[in-house]
Design a protein around this motif. Structure first.
Motif, PDB file in Angstrom:
ATOM      1  N   PHE A  81       0.837  -1.214   0.000  1.00  0.00           N
ATOM      2  CA  PHE A  81       0.000   0.000   0.000  1.00  0.00           C
ATOM      3  C   PHE A  81       0.862   1.251   0.000  1.00  0.00           C
ATOM      4  CE2 PHE A  81      -1.452   3.138   3.216  1.00  0.00           C
ATOM      5  CZ  PHE A  81      -2.499   3.737   2.516  1.00  0.00           C
ATOM      6  N   ALA A  82       1.860   1.294   0.875  1.00  0.00           N
ATOM      7  CA  ALA A  82       2.714   2.475   0.982  1.00  0.00           C
ATOM      8  C   ALA A  82       3.530   2.694  -0.292  1.00  0.00           C
ATOM      9  CB  ALA A  82       3.642   2.342   2.193  1.00  0.00           C
TER      10      ALA A  82
ATOM     11  N   GLN B 163       8.563   0.121  -6.382  1.00  0.00           N
ATOM     12  CA  GLN B 163       8.419  -1.316  -6.545  1.00  0.00           C
ATOM     13  C   GLN B 163       8.546  -1.998  -5.181  1.00  0.00           C
ATOM     14  OE1 GLN B 163      11.356  -2.564  -9.387  1.00  0.00           O
ATOM     15  NE2 GLN B 163      10.266  -1.688 -11.134  1.00  0.00           N
ATOM     16  N   CYS B 164       7.851  -3.123  -5.036  1.00  0.00           N
ATOM     17  CA  CYS B 164       7.835  -3.811  -3.743  1.00  0.00           C
ATOM     18  C   CYS B 164       7.878  -5.319  -3.975  1.00  0.00           C
ATOM     19  CB  CYS B 164       6.560  -3.437  -2.981  1.00  0.00           C
ATOM     20  SG  CYS B 164       6.351  -4.235  -1.382  1.00  0.00           S
ATOM     21  N   LYS B 165       8.841  -5.994  -3.361  1.00  0.00           N
ATOM     22  CA  LYS B 165       8.927  -7.457  -3.410  1.00  0.00           C
ATOM     23  C   LYS B 165       8.771  -7.996  -2.000  1.00  0.00           C
ATOM     24  CE  LYS B 165      11.491 -10.033  -6.132  1.00  0.00           C
ATOM     25  NZ  LYS B 165      12.614 -10.752  -6.792  1.00  0.00           N
ATOM     26  N   VAL B 166       7.829  -8.917  -1.822  1.00  0.00           N
ATOM     27  CA  VAL B 166       7.498  -9.454  -0.500  1.00  0.00           C
ATOM     28  C   VAL B 166       7.751 -10.955  -0.486  1.00  0.00           C
ATOM     29  CG1 VAL B 166       5.707  -9.728   1.248  1.00  0.00           C
ATOM     30  CG2 VAL B 166       5.707  -7.691  -0.225  1.00  0.00           C
ATOM     31  N   PHE B 167       8.600 -11.412   0.438  1.00  0.00           N
ATOM     32  CA  PHE B 167       8.797 -12.837   0.678  1.00  0.00           C
ATOM     33  C   PHE B 167       7.834 -13.242   1.795  1.00  0.00           C
ATOM     34  CE2 PHE B 167      12.679 -11.515  -1.366  1.00  0.00           C
ATOM     35  CZ  PHE B 167      12.983 -12.573  -2.210  1.00  0.00           C
ATOM     36  N   MET B 168       6.813 -13.995   1.431  1.00  0.00           N
ATOM     37  CA  MET B 168       5.749 -14.359   2.373  1.00  0.00           C
ATOM     38  C   MET B 168       5.962 -15.788   2.870  1.00  0.00           C
ATOM     39  SD  MET B 168       1.642 -14.061   1.743  1.00  0.00           S
ATOM     40  CE  MET B 168       0.455 -14.195   3.106  1.00  0.00           C
ATOM     41  N   VAL B 169       5.949 -15.953   4.189  1.00  0.00           N
ATOM     42  CA  VAL B 169       6.135 -17.282   4.792  1.00  0.00           C
ATOM     43  C   VAL B 169       5.188 -18.275   4.115  1.00  0.00           C
ATOM     44  CG1 VAL B 169       5.939 -18.626   6.909  1.00  0.00           C
ATOM     45  CG2 VAL B 169       6.879 -16.302   6.992  1.00  0.00           C
ATOM     46  N   LYS B 170       5.745 -19.391   3.656  1.00  0.00           N
ATOM     47  CA  LYS B 170       5.024 -20.303   2.764  1.00  0.00           C
ATOM     48  C   LYS B 170       3.697 -20.779   3.340  1.00  0.00           C
ATOM     49  CE  LYS B 170       6.697 -24.446   1.903  1.00  0.00           C
ATOM     50  NZ  LYS B 170       7.579 -25.498   1.330  1.00  0.00           N
TER      51      LYS B 170
ATOM     52  N   MET C 165      -1.830  -7.549  -1.763  1.00  0.00           N
ATOM     53  CA  MET C 165      -0.485  -7.127  -2.165  1.00  0.00           C
ATOM     54  C   MET C 165      -0.377  -7.021  -3.675  1.00  0.00           C
ATOM     55  SD  MET C 165       1.985  -9.170   0.519  1.00  0.00           S
ATOM     56  CE  MET C 165       0.981 -10.445   1.263  1.00  0.00           C
ATOM     57  N   HIS C 166      -0.937  -7.994  -4.388  1.00  0.00           N
ATOM     58  CA  HIS C 166      -0.918  -7.959  -5.852  1.00  0.00           C
ATOM     59  C   HIS C 166      -1.679  -6.744  -6.364  1.00  0.00           C
ATOM     60  CE1 HIS C 166      -0.114 -12.569  -6.108  1.00  0.00           C
ATOM     61  NE2 HIS C 166       1.000 -11.883  -6.162  1.00  0.00           N
ATOM     62  N   LEU C 167      -2.811  -6.446  -5.755  1.00  0.00           N
ATOM     63  CA  LEU C 167      -3.628  -5.317  -6.197  1.00  0.00           C
ATOM     64  C   LEU C 167      -2.878  -3.996  -6.064  1.00  0.00           C
ATOM     65  CD1 LEU C 167      -6.477  -4.753  -7.312  1.00  0.00           C
ATOM     66  CD2 LEU C 167      -7.233  -4.374  -4.964  1.00  0.00           C
ATOM     67  N   TRP C 168      -2.067  -3.880  -5.011  1.00  0.00           N
ATOM     68  CA  TRP C 168      -1.266  -2.666  -4.826  1.00  0.00           C
ATOM     69  C   TRP C 168       0.070  -2.728  -5.584  1.00  0.00           C
ATOM     70  CZ3 TRP C 168      -3.431  -3.209   0.602  1.00  0.00           C
ATOM     71  CH2 TRP C 168      -4.447  -2.269   0.831  1.00  0.00           C
ATOM     72  N   GLY C 169       0.250  -3.763  -6.400  1.00  0.00           N
ATOM     73  CA  GLY C 169       1.384  -3.802  -7.309  1.00  0.00           C
ATOM     74  C   GLY C 169       2.609  -4.549  -6.830  1.00  0.00           C
ATOM     75  N   ALA C 170       2.534  -5.262  -5.707  1.00  0.00           N
ATOM     76  CA  ALA C 170       3.709  -5.951  -5.170  1.00  0.00           C
ATOM     77  C   ALA C 170       3.918  -7.304  -5.843  1.00  0.00           C
ATOM     78  CB  ALA C 170       3.566  -6.143  -3.659  1.00  0.00           C
ATOM     79  N   ASN C 171       5.156  -7.747  -5.839  1.00  0.00           N
ATOM     80  CA  ASN C 171       5.533  -9.090  -6.277  1.00  0.00           C
ATOM     81  C   ASN C 171       5.665  -9.948  -5.028  1.00  0.00           C
ATOM     82  OD1 ASN C 171       6.547 -11.319  -7.596  1.00  0.00           O
ATOM     83  ND2 ASN C 171       8.580 -10.471  -7.944  1.00  0.00           N
ATOM     84  N   VAL C 172       4.881 -11.009  -4.911  1.00  0.00           N
ATOM     85  CA  VAL C 172       4.822 -11.814  -3.689  1.00  0.00           C
ATOM     86  C   VAL C 172       5.397 -13.202  -3.970  1.00  0.00           C
ATOM     87  CG1 VAL C 172       3.362 -12.592  -1.786  1.00  0.00           C
ATOM     88  CG2 VAL C 172       2.703 -10.565  -3.102  1.00  0.00           C
TER      89      VAL C 172
END
Length: 451
Positions: free
Chosen positions: A146-147, A154-161, A174-181
């Motif tokens: 969001f921020a 650009q934002c890349k997020v490593f999300m606990v599996k 997260m995808h909607l706000w443009g992040a790569n998850v």
């Protein structure tokens, strides 16, 4: 009718964050270089953090101004309401007065944007356009996404599996706000590949995801790393919560006897509690209770030691209550509380006897969340359910003693993206899990020795 919700106007939004480091009786132990075990200089952190955030990390100034650009984004949802939980009080038949600071009104639905917005802003004005981070349940990842959208980054997020699969709608936000998850551990980093080689079926952990996010930032000149909890500057940014609550209690001529929050890394607890800890240090009689899961009891059963903040030992050593950097907790549904350590500032307060810990099982917390939902209306995040359980325990104690205490807790986020967890609770397929002491001792045995 008595006042149910207490509001502040936008003009009353705090203009400065409160820095507890200015008032603590002892300084927070410094982070150490993982190789030399000597205190780090601020410049040592520049490869992965914004210079402004490093300055806030080490600052002893009592008040740090909130930039106007940050306050403008805050105004989308802040100030947040202070709510009297009158229906919950009636259901519990308690003489206690129960209040909660409702942080569920932010666009991502939690307290996390309070620090995501300034972290994105400070990086942006220093010319950084790409950020990496980790996330457990997805509240922090969605807040940073969001921020970053607001500041065109650009934002890349490593999300606990385990949470990546349990919380699909957090991922969608997260995808909607443009992040790569990316589900963590992943094959994108050396750290991820190392953990997958050890255990291809690992559920992941925040420690592993931190390793991946730090590596991804450290290997690129155009990218910095951000953290949603634990660090001093994160605790600082969250104090808007407690500062607003102070004003709101003044408006209704009341004041808390007990201040509570759930804890994973410590940010939502610190955000509410730190301004009130200042009052305790001035002589006010207030208890502070940090509520954590029995399955990841860093404060209840961990040790106050120097440890790595991540699993593969990429981060500096920080002194905190820890279960050991190799600790991998079970896949409980309160994914945001599955961290092996605790914020150094919260840990120091606990070591000084200012903060006490209380641990709860998963099922009793979901039962507390259900009671809250049917009395107060809002469905809590599984993380938040831990402090609701803690507040109920305090309120029932008041029913037994007849004490009319004022209980304040942080409602850190809603659970509208966690309905799969509630489905499992309602179908009675959730299980309680207390981590075996021998497993904790195994992880503790791997802690670095710091003289």
């Amino acid at each position: 009718m008595d006042c149910k919700r207490v509001f502040l106007s936008e003009k009353e939004l705090p203009t400065a964050w409160y820095n507890l480091q200015a008032d603590l009786p002892k300084p927070v132990p410094p982070p150490l270089h993982p190789g030399t075990k000597q205190p780090l200089a601020p410049a040592d952190l520049e490869p992965i953090f914004s210079k402004a955030l490093i300055g806030q990390e080490v600052s002893r100034e009592r008040w740090i101004e909130i930039p106007e650009a940050v306050r403008k984004v805050y105004a989308i949802w802040r100030p947040s309401p202070l709510v009297r939980a009158t229906n919950l009080e009636k259901a519990l038949k308690t003489p206690a007065r129960i209040y909660f600071k409702d942080e569920s009104h932010s666009p991502p639905g939690s307290h996390k944007p309070n620090t995501a917005v300034p972290q994105a802003y400070y990086n942006k004005i220093e010319g950084i356009n790409s950020l990496t981070t980790e996330t457990g349940a997805g509240q922090w990842g969605s807040a940073l996404a969001f921020a970053c959208a607001f500041f065109d980054m650009q934002c890349k997020v490593f999300m606990v599996k385990v949470s990546y699969h349990q919380k699909p709608y957090r991922r969608s936000m997260m995808h909607l706000w443009g992040a790569n998850v990316i589900p963590s551990p992943s094959t994108e980093t050396n750290a991820g590949r190392q953990m997958l080689e050890i255990d291809p079926e690992t559920p992941g952990s925040l420690g592993i995801a931190i390793s991946e996010a730090v590596e991804a930032a450290a290997t690129r000149d155009d990218t910095k790393y951000t953290l949603g909890s634990v660090l001093n500057h994160v605790m600082l940014h969250q104090t808007v919560i407690g500062l607003e609550a102070e004003k709101q209690f003044e408006m209704i001529d009341d004041f808390p006897d007990v201040v509570m929050g759930c804890v994973g890394g410590g940010s939502n607890f610190a955000g509410l509690a730190f301004p009130f800890i200042r009052r305790k240090l001035e002589g006010k009689d207030i208890r502070f209770v940090a509520c954590e899961p029995h399955s990841c009891p860093s404060m209840s059963r961990g040790q106050y030691r120097y440890d790595f903040g991540d699993t593969t030992k990429l981060t500096p050593l920080i002194k905190m209550f820890t279960l050991g950097h190799s600790f991998v907790p079970p896949g409980i549904h309160a994914g945001g509380l599955r961290y092996h350590g605790m914020a150094p500032m919260v840990s120091l307060c606990a070591s000084l006897g200012i903060v006490e810990a209380a641990a709860f099982h998963q099922i009793e917390c979901f039962e507390a969340a259900k009671l809250f939902a049917v009395t107060e209306g809002t469905i809590p995040a599984p993380e938040t359910s831990h402090v609701i359980r803690g507040a109920i325990v305090e309120a029932l104690r008041c029913r037994e003693t007849g004490e009319e205490k004022c209980i304040l807790f942080n409602f850190s986020g809603h659970g509208l993206c966690d309905m799969g967890s509630y489905d499992r609770f309602l179908s009675k397929s959730l299980e309680d899990y207390a981590y075996p002491q021998e497993k904790i001792e195994e992880a503790i045995a791997e802690l670095p020795v710091v003289e």
